[in-house]
Design an enzyme around this catalytic site. Structure first.
Site, PDB file in Angstrom:
ATOM      1  N   HIS A  26      -3.690 -23.254 -68.722  1.00  0.00           N
ATOM      2  CA  HIS A  26      -3.791 -24.715 -68.862  1.00  0.00           C
ATOM      3  C   HIS A  26      -5.211 -25.120 -69.253  1.00  0.00           C
ATOM      4  O   HIS A  26      -5.411 -25.961 -70.129  1.00  0.00           O
ATOM      5  CB  HIS A  26      -3.490 -25.414 -67.525  1.00  0.00           C
ATOM      6  CG  HIS A  26      -2.076 -25.335 -67.056  1.00  0.00           C
ATOM      7  ND1 HIS A  26      -1.726 -24.879 -65.810  1.00  0.00           N
ATOM      8  CD2 HIS A  26      -0.909 -25.689 -67.673  1.00  0.00           C
ATOM      9  CE1 HIS A  26      -0.404 -24.952 -65.666  1.00  0.00           C
ATOM     10  NE2 HIS A  26       0.114 -25.425 -66.781  1.00  0.00           N
ATOM     11  N   LYS A  50      10.348 -28.383 -60.913  1.00  0.00           N
ATOM     12  CA  LYS A  50      10.488 -27.166 -60.107  1.00  0.00           C
ATOM     13  C   LYS A  50      10.510 -27.509 -58.627  1.00  0.00           C
ATOM     14  O   LYS A  50       9.746 -28.362 -58.177  1.00  0.00           O
ATOM     15  CB  LYS A  50       9.335 -26.201 -60.402  1.00  0.00           C
ATOM     16  CG  LYS A  50       9.448 -25.602 -61.792  1.00  0.00           C
ATOM     17  CD  LYS A  50       8.246 -25.859 -62.651  1.00  0.00           C
ATOM     18  CE  LYS A  50       8.579 -25.644 -64.128  1.00  0.00           C
ATOM     19  NZ  LYS A  50       7.564 -26.099 -65.048  1.00  0.00           N
ATOM     20  N   ARG A 100       2.882 -20.521 -75.311  1.00  0.00           N
ATOM     21  CA  ARG A 100       2.431 -19.168 -74.972  1.00  0.00           C
ATOM     22  C   ARG A 100       3.126 -18.146 -75.840  1.00  0.00           C
ATOM     23  O   ARG A 100       2.509 -17.250 -76.394  1.00  0.00           O
ATOM     24  CB  ARG A 100       2.720 -18.872 -73.496  1.00  0.00           C
ATOM     25  CG  ARG A 100       1.893 -19.689 -72.530  1.00  0.00           C
ATOM     26  CD  ARG A 100       2.478 -19.678 -71.161  1.00  0.00           C
ATOM     27  NE  ARG A 100       3.821 -20.235 -71.193  1.00  0.00           N
ATOM     28  CZ  ARG A 100       4.542 -20.531 -70.123  1.00  0.00           C
ATOM     29  NH1 ARG A 100       4.062 -20.284 -68.934  1.00  0.00           N
ATOM     30  NH2 ARG A 100       5.738 -21.048 -70.232  1.00  0.00           N
ATOM     31  N   SER A 137       2.428 -21.262 -64.002  1.00  0.00           N
ATOM     32  CA  SER A 137       2.182 -21.649 -62.605  1.00  0.00           C
ATOM     33  C   SER A 137       3.201 -20.999 -61.683  1.00  0.00           C
ATOM     34  O   SER A 137       2.845 -20.520 -60.601  1.00  0.00           O
ATOM     35  CB  SER A 137       2.275 -23.167 -62.447  1.00  0.00           C
ATOM     36  OG  SER A 137       1.288 -23.802 -63.203  1.00  0.00           O
TER      37      SER A 137
HETATM   38  O1  PNS Z   1       4.005 -28.068 -66.378  1.00  0.00           O
HETATM   39  P1  PNS Z   1       5.449 -28.346 -66.648  1.00  0.00           P
HETATM   40  O2  PNS Z   1       6.249 -28.390 -65.368  1.00  0.00           O
HETATM   41  O3  PNS Z   1       6.062 -27.400 -67.659  1.00  0.00           O
HETATM   42  O4  PNS Z   1       5.502 -29.824 -67.305  1.00  0.00           O
HETATM   43  C1  PNS Z   1       6.740 -30.409 -67.630  1.00  0.00           C
HETATM   44  C2  PNS Z   1       6.550 -31.900 -68.028  1.00  0.00           C
HETATM   45  C3  PNS Z   1       5.829 -32.647 -66.941  1.00  0.00           C
HETATM   46  C4  PNS Z   1       5.775 -31.981 -69.318  1.00  0.00           C
HETATM   47  C5  PNS Z   1       7.995 -32.468 -68.229  1.00  0.00           C
HETATM   48  O5  PNS Z   1       8.779 -32.134 -67.121  1.00  0.00           O
HETATM   49  C6  PNS Z   1       8.005 -33.982 -68.413  1.00  0.00           C
HETATM   50  O6  PNS Z   1       7.657 -34.480 -69.467  1.00  0.00           O
HETATM   51  N1  PNS Z   1       8.408 -34.704 -67.352  1.00  0.00           N
HETATM   52  C7  PNS Z   1       8.513 -36.147 -67.338  1.00  0.00           C
HETATM   53  C8  PNS Z   1       9.979 -36.596 -67.424  1.00  0.00           C
HETATM   54  C9  PNS Z   1      10.417 -36.706 -68.868  1.00  0.00           C
HETATM   55  O7  PNS Z   1       9.833 -37.418 -69.661  1.00  0.00           O
HETATM   56  N2  PNS Z   1      11.495 -35.959 -69.222  1.00  0.00           N
HETATM   57  C10 PNS Z   1      12.022 -35.923 -70.547  1.00  0.00           C
HETATM   58  C11 PNS Z   1      11.248 -34.916 -71.409  1.00  0.00           C
HETATM   59  S1  PNS Z   1      11.718 -35.036 -73.108  1.00  0.00           S
END
Ligand code: PNS
Length: 170
Positions: A26, A50, A100, A137
């Site tokens: 990150h 998660k 990644r 993570s």
């Molecule tokens: O670090 P992560 O858990 O991979 O991040 C995921 C994240 C936070 C980017 C994704 O879960 C997110 O955008 N969550 C907000 C809810 C949302 O907008 N969902 C629709 C995505 S198109």
């Protein structure tokens, strides 16, 4: 288009994630974004997908803030609900996601299309250094909680906070 027909303005990039915990992968993406964009907001999601997060929202936000203290053009905020609503509220120009491995792209492509459809904001992908291609993570947490050595994958300050947290949990 966020700013059609107008003079170029300072591009504001948003880098969202759970950051439970932030990894060196990150931080590598944040450093790359900070070198390209005048303003980067790291957006810590309040309700990660998660289950069983290690750190609370406040903790994750503070940990990320401490990790990016060396970048004057990076700020840290949190958001609830849709990322599309957050980037619209912030009038951000671009969403940054780290890639990644090639398989990351498959899911990220649909998220990018959905976020653009909801907010009009495009997503740009940055490749983290190849040495972090297997670092996530969830994997870091799993290895740590089973007593594995994760010193190469998170800053030492983060590792210490993880140790404190797991002591308090047991
Ligand atoms: O670090 P992560 O858990 O991979 O991040 C995921 C994240 C936070 C980017 C994704 O879960 C997110 O955008 N969550 C907000 C809810 C949302 O907008 N969902 C629709 C995505 S198109």
């Amino acid at each position: 288009m966020a700013n059609p027909g107008h003079a170029p303005r300072q591009v504001h990039a948003v880098y969202p994630g759970s950051f439970d915990p932030p990894t060196n992968g990150h931080l590598d993406v944040i450093a790359r974004a900070a070198a390209i964009f005048p303003l980067v907001t790291v957006a810590v999601v309040a309700n990660p997908q998660k289950r069983d997060p290690l750190f609370t929202l406040d903790e994750r936000e503070n940990i990320v803030r401490a990790c990016v203290a060396g970048h004057p053009n990076v700020r840290v905020e949190h958001f609830r609900g849709l990322l599309a609503d957050f980037v619209r509220d912030k009038q951000a120009d671009v969403i940054i996601k780290g890639l990644r491995v090639v398989s990351d792209f498959e899911s990220e492509m649909s998220f990018a299309h959905m976020n653009r459809s909801l907010s009009g904001v495009d997503t740009m992908f940055l490749m983290s250094d190849s040495s972090y291609s297997f670092v996530s993570s969830s994997l870091i947490k799993e290895v740590f909680l089973q007593g594995g050595d994760i010193r190469d994958f998170v800053p030492i300050s983060v590792l210490e906070l993880m140790r404190e947290k797991s002591k308090r949990r047991t």
